[in-house]
Design a protein around this motif. Structure first.
Motif, PDB file in Angstrom:
ATOM      1  N   PRO A  36       0.813  -1.227   0.000  1.00 59.03           N
ATOM      2  CA  PRO A  36       0.000   0.000   0.000  1.00 59.03           C
ATOM      3  C   PRO A  36       0.839   1.266   0.000  1.00 59.03           C
ATOM      4  O   PRO A  36       0.432   2.295  -0.544  1.00 59.03           O
ATOM      5  N   GLY A  37       2.044   1.183   0.600  1.00 58.34           N
ATOM      6  CA  GLY A  37       2.924   2.350   0.636  1.00 58.34           C
ATOM      7  C   GLY A  37       3.841   2.475  -0.555  1.00 58.34           C
ATOM      8  O   GLY A  37       4.704   3.360  -0.596  1.00 58.34           O
ATOM      9  N   ASP A 219       5.920 -19.115   2.952  1.00 64.52           N
ATOM     10  CA  ASP A 219       4.551 -19.257   3.448  1.00 64.52           C
ATOM     11  C   ASP A 219       3.928 -17.897   3.758  1.00 64.52           C
ATOM     12  O   ASP A 219       3.685 -17.552   4.926  1.00 64.52           O
ATOM     13  N   ILE A 220       3.677 -17.129   2.724  1.00 62.86           N
ATOM     14  CA  ILE A 220       3.092 -15.803   2.904  1.00 62.86           C
ATOM     15  C   ILE A 220       2.376 -15.408   1.613  1.00 62.86           C
ATOM     16  O   ILE A 220       2.836 -15.767   0.519  1.00 62.86           O
ATOM     17  N   ASP A 221       1.251 -14.717   1.733  1.00 61.70           N
ATOM     18  CA  ASP A 221       0.521 -14.292   0.537  1.00 61.70           C
ATOM     19  C   ASP A 221       0.815 -12.818   0.246  1.00 61.70           C
ATOM     20  O   ASP A 221       1.368 -12.099   1.081  1.00 61.70           O
ATOM     21  N   PRO A 222       0.473 -12.346  -0.944  1.00 63.28           N
ATOM     22  CA  PRO A 222       0.810 -10.970  -1.324  1.00 63.28           C
ATOM     23  C   PRO A 222       0.221  -9.919  -0.382  1.00 63.28           C
ATOM     24  O   PRO A 222       0.880  -8.911  -0.098  1.00 63.28           O
ATOM     25  N   GLU A 223      -0.998 -10.121   0.102  1.00 62.71           N
ATOM     26  CA  GLU A 223      -1.623  -9.114   0.958  1.00 62.71           C
ATOM     27  C   GLU A 223      -0.848  -8.940   2.267  1.00 62.71           C
ATOM     28  O   GLU A 223      -0.540  -7.814   2.675  1.00 62.71           O
ATOM     29  N   ARG A 224      -0.529 -10.054   2.897  1.00 63.25           N
ATOM     30  CA  ARG A 224       0.204  -9.941   4.168  1.00 63.25           C
ATOM     31  C   ARG A 224       1.620  -9.435   3.936  1.00 63.25           C
ATOM     32  O   ARG A 224       2.148  -8.652   4.732  1.00 63.25           O
ATOM     33  N   LEU A 227       1.708  -5.628   3.766  1.00 61.76           N
ATOM     34  CA  LEU A 227       1.652  -4.972   5.073  1.00 61.76           C
ATOM     35  C   LEU A 227       2.996  -5.031   5.784  1.00 61.76           C
ATOM     36  O   LEU A 227       3.442  -4.045   6.392  1.00 61.76           O
ATOM     37  N   LEU A 228       3.680  -6.188   5.698  1.00 59.87           N
ATOM     38  CA  LEU A 228       4.981  -6.322   6.354  1.00 59.87           C
ATOM     39  C   LEU A 228       6.047  -5.472   5.667  1.00 59.87           C
ATOM     40  O   LEU A 228       6.956  -4.953   6.326  1.00 59.87           O
ATOM     41  N   PHE A 233      10.137  -1.810   5.905  1.00 58.34           N
ATOM     42  CA  PHE A 233      10.993  -0.966   5.077  1.00 58.34           C
ATOM     43  C   PHE A 233      10.471   0.461   4.938  1.00 58.34           C
ATOM     44  O   PHE A 233      11.225   1.354   4.544  1.00 58.34           O
ATOM     45  N   GLY A 234       9.197   0.670   5.261  1.00 58.70           N
ATOM     46  CA  GLY A 234       8.634   2.006   5.169  1.00 58.70           C
ATOM     47  C   GLY A 234       9.363   3.047   5.990  1.00 58.70           C
ATOM     48  O   GLY A 234       9.517   4.195   5.555  1.00 58.70           O
ATOM     49  N   PRO A 235       9.845   2.703   7.222  1.00 60.18           N
ATOM     50  CA  PRO A 235      10.555   3.709   8.024  1.00 60.18           C
ATOM     51  C   PRO A 235      11.934   4.099   7.491  1.00 60.18           C
ATOM     52  O   PRO A 235      12.532   5.063   7.990  1.00 60.18           O
ATOM     53  N   LEU A 236      12.470   3.370   6.512  1.00 61.64           N
ATOM     54  CA  LEU A 236      13.769   3.754   5.963  1.00 61.64           C
ATOM     55  C   LEU A 236      13.654   5.095   5.239  1.00 61.64           C
ATOM     56  O   LEU A 236      12.613   5.402   4.647  1.00 61.64           O
ATOM     57  N   PRO A 237      14.692   5.894   5.243  1.00 62.34           N
ATOM     58  CA  PRO A 237      14.628   7.184   4.536  1.00 62.34           C
ATOM     59  C   PRO A 237      14.513   6.988   3.032  1.00 62.34           C
ATOM     60  O   PRO A 237      14.995   5.981   2.488  1.00 62.34           O
TER      61      PRO A 237
END
Length: 450
Positions: A36-37, A219-224, A227-228, A233-237
């Protein structure tokens, strides 16, 4: 299993794999995930086991180290998991060990990498620890000095090893005025100069969202995953990544350097310019390198080891970097056999450039390359790394599907033409560490850069 038998088995298996490509249900399906980001990752879903593996790459490795502080990238990589956020070094390690989380960092010449593997049930904690390591590294005095001492001790041990001396001398001779010419792991003196401020500045400059590549398997889907990605990684500059090193021409082409050392066997490192990773001829170059140096059955091994017994092993490989492209190689042999070995390497280079490979060599190399490649992707870690490599090299999502056809489509005419581009016997630069007989140096050994 011997290498000869292994190669024969891969050639046989490769015939089946080429016919069946990636094996139907077992084919690797790559998904492009955008959070989403706006953070992108390439994902291979695999729910057979409750494991998630992540690989990430950032621009800026040893080539981004400041002058006089070589080894900074390696030191940062060794310290990022030695305490972050509210956890000191011991507490951080406990968090990892109690949940069987594998987290680590590594530095290359051009890039900086992160790797994470976790059980699905601990993935929230694992991704949070990765976030803390990248965004809130502590660099506390105790781990900084402990890691510094470990690095210095390792550098001092390796400084007298012929292989280390040969490699460093080759890079120094080939790139006298370029970051590639510096010791990428640093020296005891340069490591001693690195301050905590240097460590923090490097992490802040390199660990950014700009030019970042992420590969995830498991073991993870695209939606989850989306979010992760934002949470981790969102807080990285979002600041610009370090500027890649300028393109560099190799110096000392065709020279031979001799570093005298009292050892019974000389160590030889050799190399010259190569073909870029994005060159249209890269598939032909890969086939030619397999024929020349692909282990048992290759020209180097057949002529230098098998027929003449000059060495236990000789190797060569393509090394495309951001600022240069090389073909590199090495061999160890008795001091009285160094001159003959170097002569044979040059002759094999010249013969390939002039005449190219045989039809049988071309067929065997294609089958081996197409057959062995899927065997390299049998676990999540190499697949995650491959996803990062594909992005770094601007490959399309369907690259793996098309790769066998691209290999097969290379013609004998292509190979003969590209062989002239790839193999330059007169440009091979050799560095010899030992006491080689009947071999004269053509240039003085370059002094270490201060």
């Amino acid at each position: 299993m011997t290498r000869t038998f292994y190669r024969a088995a891969v050639l046989a298996l490769g015939t089946l794999l080429v016919l069946g490509r990636w094996g139907g249900a077992e084919a690797i399906e790559i998904q492009r995930v955008v959070s989403p980001g706006g953070i992108e990752a390439w994902l291979v879903e695999d729910h057979k086991n409750p494991i998630i593996t992540l690989s990430a790459s950032f621009k800026g490795g040893a080539a981004a180290d400041p002058d006089g502080k070589e080894g900074l990238a390696d030191m940062v990589a060794a310290l990022l998991d030695e305490g972050a956020g509210p956890y000191d070094s011991e507490a951080f390690r406990r968090q990892l060990e109690h949940r069987v989380i594998s987290l680590g960092f590594n530095a290359g010449r051009d890039g900086f990498g992160a790797r994470l593997q976790t059980l699905t049930e601990h993935s929230e904690t694992a991704f949070e620890l990765l976030r803390l390591a990248m965004t809130e590294p502590r660099f506390d005095p105790e781990p900084v000095e402990r890691i510094r001492a470990q690095i210095v001790s390792s550098l001092k041990r390796s400084a007298t090893r012929p292989q280390t001396i040969a490699s460093r001398t080759w890079w120094r001779a080939a790139f006298p005025d370029h970051p590639y010419g510096r010791p990428d792991g640093g020296t005891a003196d340069s490591i001693a100069r690195i301050s905590t401020a240097d460590l923090k500045a490097f992490a802040g400059r390199v660990l950014t969202r700009d030019q970042m590549e992420i590969g995830v398997v498991g073991d993870i889907d695209p939606e989850r995953l989306g979010l992760l990605l934002d949470r981790t990684f969102g807080p990285l500059p979002d600041t610009p990544a370090p500027t890649p090193p300028e393109a560099a021409e190799l110096s000392a082409a065709g020279e031979t350097f001799v570093v005298e050392q009292a050892v019974p066997q000389s160590v030889v490192v050799f190399g010259h310019r190569g073909i870029p990773r994005d060159d249209p001829d890269r598939f032909a170059a890969a086939i030619l390198m397999e024929i020349m140096a692909g282990g048992f059955g290759s020209r180097l091994t057949e002529e230098i080891r098998e027929k003449r017994g000059l060495t236990y092993g000789i190797y060569a490989y393509s090394l495309p970097l951001d600022g240069a492209q090389m073909v590199m190689g090495g061999v160890s042999t008795r001091n009285d056999k160094v001159a003959e070995t170097i002569r044979l390497v040059r002759e094999l280079w010249a013969e390939m450039a002039e005449n190219g490979p045989t039809e049988q060599e071309m067929r065997d190399a294609k089958t081996y390359i197409n057959g062995s490649f899927p065997m390299q992707l049998t676990s999540s870690a190499p697949i995650a790394g491959m996803l990062v490599s594909l992005q770094r090299n601007n490959r399309p999502l369907d690259y793996l599907e098309d790769r066998p056809e691209r290999i097969d489509s290379v013609t004998m005419e292509d190979l003969r033409r590209v062989a002239k581009r790839l193999f330059h016997a007169d440009e091979l630069t050799f560095v010899v560490v030992g006491q080689p007989k009947d071999l004269k140096a053509t240039a003085p050994v370059p002094e270490p850069r201060s």
